[in-house]
Design an enzyme around this catalytic site. Structure first.
Site, PDB file in Angstrom:
ATOM      1  N   SER A  22      92.197  30.619  13.256  1.00 33.63           N
ATOM      2  CA  SER A  22      92.668  29.881  14.421  1.00 33.63           C
ATOM      3  C   SER A  22      93.134  28.520  13.940  1.00 33.63           C
ATOM      4  O   SER A  22      92.716  28.050  12.872  1.00 33.63           O
ATOM      5  CB  SER A  22      91.577  29.758  15.483  1.00 33.63           C
ATOM      6  OG  SER A  22      90.386  29.205  14.942  1.00 33.63           O
ATOM      7  N   TYR A  56      92.440  16.709  22.724  1.00 30.99           N
ATOM      8  CA  TYR A  56      92.409  15.839  23.899  1.00 30.99           C
ATOM      9  C   TYR A  56      92.031  14.464  23.386  1.00 30.99           C
ATOM     10  O   TYR A  56      90.971  14.299  22.790  1.00 30.99           O
ATOM     11  CB  TYR A  56      91.324  16.380  24.824  1.00 30.99           C
ATOM     12  CG  TYR A  56      91.369  15.997  26.280  1.00 30.99           C
ATOM     13  CD1 TYR A  56      92.353  16.504  27.113  1.00 30.99           C
ATOM     14  CD2 TYR A  56      90.384  15.185  26.830  1.00 30.99           C
ATOM     15  CE1 TYR A  56      92.355  16.218  28.475  1.00 30.99           C
ATOM     16  CE2 TYR A  56      90.376  14.885  28.181  1.00 30.99           C
ATOM     17  CZ  TYR A  56      91.362  15.404  29.005  1.00 30.99           C
ATOM     18  OH  TYR A  56      91.357  15.115  30.341  1.00 30.99           O
ATOM     19  N   ALA A  58      90.918  10.505  22.771  1.00 35.06           N
ATOM     20  CA  ALA A  58      89.733   9.752  23.185  1.00 35.06           C
ATOM     21  C   ALA A  58      89.925   9.200  24.586  1.00 35.06           C
ATOM     22  O   ALA A  58      90.950   8.605  24.901  1.00 35.06           O
ATOM     23  CB  ALA A  58      89.457   8.609  22.207  1.00 35.06           C
ATOM     24  N   HIS A  84      91.393  21.605  24.791  1.00 32.53           N
ATOM     25  CA  HIS A  84      90.230  20.738  24.644  1.00 32.53           C
ATOM     26  C   HIS A  84      89.986  19.980  25.948  1.00 32.53           C
ATOM     27  O   HIS A  84      90.927  19.532  26.605  1.00 32.53           O
ATOM     28  CB  HIS A  84      90.455  19.722  23.518  1.00 32.53           C
ATOM     29  CG  HIS A  84      90.400  20.309  22.151  1.00 32.53           C
ATOM     30  ND1 HIS A  84      89.802  19.678  21.083  1.00 32.53           N
ATOM     31  CD2 HIS A  84      90.861  21.478  21.649  1.00 32.53           C
ATOM     32  CE1 HIS A  84      89.906  20.420  20.002  1.00 32.53           C
ATOM     33  NE2 HIS A  84      90.559  21.525  20.329  1.00 32.53           N
ATOM     34  N   ARG A 114      81.902  16.478  24.093  1.00 27.75           N
ATOM     35  CA  ARG A 114      81.470  15.253  24.755  1.00 27.75           C
ATOM     36  C   ARG A 114      82.588  14.239  24.765  1.00 27.75           C
ATOM     37  O   ARG A 114      82.900  13.628  25.773  1.00 27.75           O
ATOM     38  CB  ARG A 114      80.240  14.664  24.042  1.00 27.75           C
ATOM     39  CG  ARG A 114      79.595  13.510  24.792  1.00 27.75           C
ATOM     40  CD  ARG A 114      78.836  12.587  23.857  1.00 27.75           C
ATOM     41  NE  ARG A 114      79.736  11.819  23.004  1.00 27.75           N
ATOM     42  CZ  ARG A 114      79.325  10.962  22.081  1.00 27.75           C
ATOM     43  NH1 ARG A 114      78.025  10.804  21.865  1.00 27.75           N
ATOM     44  NH2 ARG A 114      80.190  10.285  21.350  1.00 27.75           N
ATOM     45  N   GLY A 115      83.215  14.034  23.619  1.00 21.92           N
ATOM     46  CA  GLY A 115      84.322  13.097  23.496  1.00 21.92           C
ATOM     47  C   GLY A 115      83.867  11.717  23.057  1.00 21.92           C
ATOM     48  O   GLY A 115      82.685  11.385  23.067  1.00 21.92           O
ATOM     49  N   ASP A 116      84.840  10.919  22.656  1.00 21.32           N
ATOM     50  CA  ASP A 116      84.599   9.551  22.192  1.00 21.32           C
ATOM     51  C   ASP A 116      85.204   8.559  23.172  1.00 21.32           C
ATOM     52  O   ASP A 116      86.189   8.862  23.856  1.00 21.32           O
ATOM     53  CB  ASP A 116      85.213   9.342  20.812  1.00 21.32           C
ATOM     54  CG  ASP A 116      84.595  10.257  19.775  1.00 21.32           C
ATOM     55  OD1 ASP A 116      83.357  10.380  19.778  1.00 21.32           O
ATOM     56  OD2 ASP A 116      85.344  10.856  18.980  1.00 21.32           O
ATOM     57  N   ARG A 174      71.435  23.866  23.291  1.00 18.80           N
ATOM     58  CA  ARG A 174      71.626  23.573  24.710  1.00 18.80           C
ATOM     59  C   ARG A 174      73.030  23.980  25.166  1.00 18.80           C
ATOM     60  O   ARG A 174      73.210  24.493  26.281  1.00 18.80           O
ATOM     61  CB  ARG A 174      71.379  22.083  24.985  1.00 18.80           C
ATOM     62  CG  ARG A 174      69.915  21.677  24.872  1.00 18.80           C
ATOM     63  CD  ARG A 174      69.652  20.342  25.559  1.00 18.80           C
ATOM     64  NE  ARG A 174      70.238  19.226  24.847  1.00 18.80           N
ATOM     65  CZ  ARG A 174      69.626  18.542  23.876  1.00 18.80           C
ATOM     66  NH1 ARG A 174      68.400  18.884  23.491  1.00 18.80           N
ATOM     67  NH2 ARG A 174      70.222  17.520  23.290  1.00 18.80           N
ATOM     68  N   PHE A 226      88.726   9.841   7.737  1.00 16.28           N
ATOM     69  CA  PHE A 226      88.256  10.732   8.795  1.00 16.28           C
ATOM     70  C   PHE A 226      86.815  11.141   8.540  1.00 16.28           C
ATOM     71  O   PHE A 226      85.995  11.201   9.459  1.00 16.28           O
ATOM     72  CB  PHE A 226      89.137  11.984   8.867  1.00 16.28           C
ATOM     73  CG  PHE A 226      90.535  11.743   9.323  1.00 16.28           C
ATOM     74  CD1 PHE A 226      90.823  10.737  10.233  1.00 16.28           C
ATOM     75  CD2 PHE A 226      91.580  12.528   8.852  1.00 16.28           C
ATOM     76  CE1 PHE A 226      92.129  10.509  10.660  1.00 16.28           C
ATOM     77  CE2 PHE A 226      92.883  12.311   9.265  1.00 16.28           C
ATOM     78  CZ  PHE A 226      93.160  11.299  10.174  1.00 16.28           C
ATOM     79  N   HIS A 276      88.717  28.267  11.106  1.00 14.49           N
ATOM     80  CA  HIS A 276      89.451  27.410  12.024  1.00 14.49           C
ATOM     81  C   HIS A 276      90.062  26.276  11.212  1.00 14.49           C
ATOM     82  O   HIS A 276      89.346  25.507  10.564  1.00 14.49           O
ATOM     83  CB  HIS A 276      88.516  26.843  13.091  1.00 14.49           C
ATOM     84  CG  HIS A 276      89.209  26.042  14.150  1.00 14.49           C
ATOM     85  ND1 HIS A 276      89.995  26.619  15.127  1.00 14.49           N
ATOM     86  CD2 HIS A 276      89.248  24.704  14.386  1.00 14.49           C
ATOM     87  CE1 HIS A 276      90.474  25.675  15.928  1.00 14.49           C
ATOM     88  NE2 HIS A 276      90.043  24.510  15.503  1.00 14.49           N
TER      89      HIS A 276
END
Length: 303
Positions: A22, A56, A58, A84, A114-116, A174, A226, A276
């Site tokens: 992917s 997506y 930040a 995303h 969750r994202g930044d 979770r 990175f 991926h």
């Protein structure tokens, strides 16, 4: 000279039909970058990836461009896109509306993160008032919106904000318990780290696929930056491979292709069948690594 049997190296006799790949892309910021993106997509899609994902930004800064790119993938290709989505800078209702819009477009796969925080809004994550607090909450919410396939992130060296692999595995559990069906790892360069992580994930009772995230080294300086932000280690041997090549683009490209091929072939030898690739919207090194895995373009005549 003693010739060894290819059976000793699964990667040399692997059935490419049993391998899945992917690709991750990011939405374009300009007309020029849009051309580059779709050139890369056109180059890689004939390899028949199981899906392609679109990132997506930040704080949701690329929401519209992400949606446009995903919608075009639905309209113009046969490859399932994964959009995303993050928890940042949006209420639950706003995120649910985005998810419903994706479902209406024909998107059935979400990468839930969750994202930044957006640049300039601080470095410490704070849940949005009225929003989904963490990725597990987002996964549970998306499952209420529609029966999405949901991929989530995994961190073989620990999330950069806590650096604890044990904590990451607890968080991953979770997310899986909430409905995630696949984990995609942060990129790494030491395959032993990935293998140990998967063993610990399985001991924790997590049985979803844990797909290795592979980042070809287009620029060693960039990938090192990175890695520092992502909490991923850069082995000294990798730095040595690129030493002295700052002004030698041709050799650097050859070395990068060799490094990527070496990593994926070693993973095949360890039993990995799913990969991926973080493409950075460039097809060259990813295509080379996939070729080494035995993947070939499927033409209309061969379909």
């Amino acid at each position: 000279m003693t010739l060894s049997s290819s059976a000793e190296r699964p990667s040399r006799c692997a059935d490419a039909g049993k391998l899945e790949v992917s690709f991750e892309f990011f939405p374009p910021k300009s007309p020029e970058s849009e051309v580059a993106l779709w050139t890369s997509i056109s180059r890689l899609l004939p390899l028949c990836p199981s899906f392609v994902s679109v990132t997506y930004g930040a704080g949701g800064t690329t929401r519209e461009r992400t949606h446009q790119t995903v919608a075009r993938l639905v309209r113009e290709t046969d490859v399932p896109p994964a959009a995303h989505l993050t928890c940042v800078s949006a209420t639950r209702e706003e995120i649910d509306d985005v998810a419903r819009a994706y479902w209406a477009e024909g998107v059935r796969h979400i990468v839930a993160l969750r994202g930044d925080p957006p640049a300039g809004i601080g470095t410490h994550y704070e849940p949005h008032p009225g929003g989904y607090a963490y990725a597990a909450d987002l996964v549970a919410g998306l499952k209420k919106v529609a029966d999405f396939e949901i991929s989530v992130a995994a961190y073989p060296e620990g999330h950069p904000e806590n650096g604890s692999v044990d904590t990451d595995i607890e968080v991953l559990k979770r997310k899986v318990d909430a409905g995630a069906t696949r984990a995609i790892t942060q990129f790494f360069f030491d395959n032993d780290i990935y293998e140990r992580y998967v063993e610990r994930v399985r001991r924790a009772g997590i049985n979803v696929p844990v797909v290795p995230g592979i980042a070809p080294v287009h620029s060693f300086k960039a990938i090192a930056g990175f890695a520092e932000k992502a909490g991923a280690s850069v082995p000294s041997w990798l730095a040595q491979r690129f030493e002295g090549l700052e002004n030698d683009a041709a050799t650097r490209q050859l070395v990068a292709a060799a490094v990527a091929a070496e990593q994926v072939l070693d993973l095949v030898d360890r039993g990995v069948t799913d990969f991926h690739f973080y493409t950075m919207n460039r097809a060259d090194l990813v295509y080379a690594a996939c070729h080494m895995l035995g993947l070939r373009p499927k033409t209309d005549e061969a379909a």
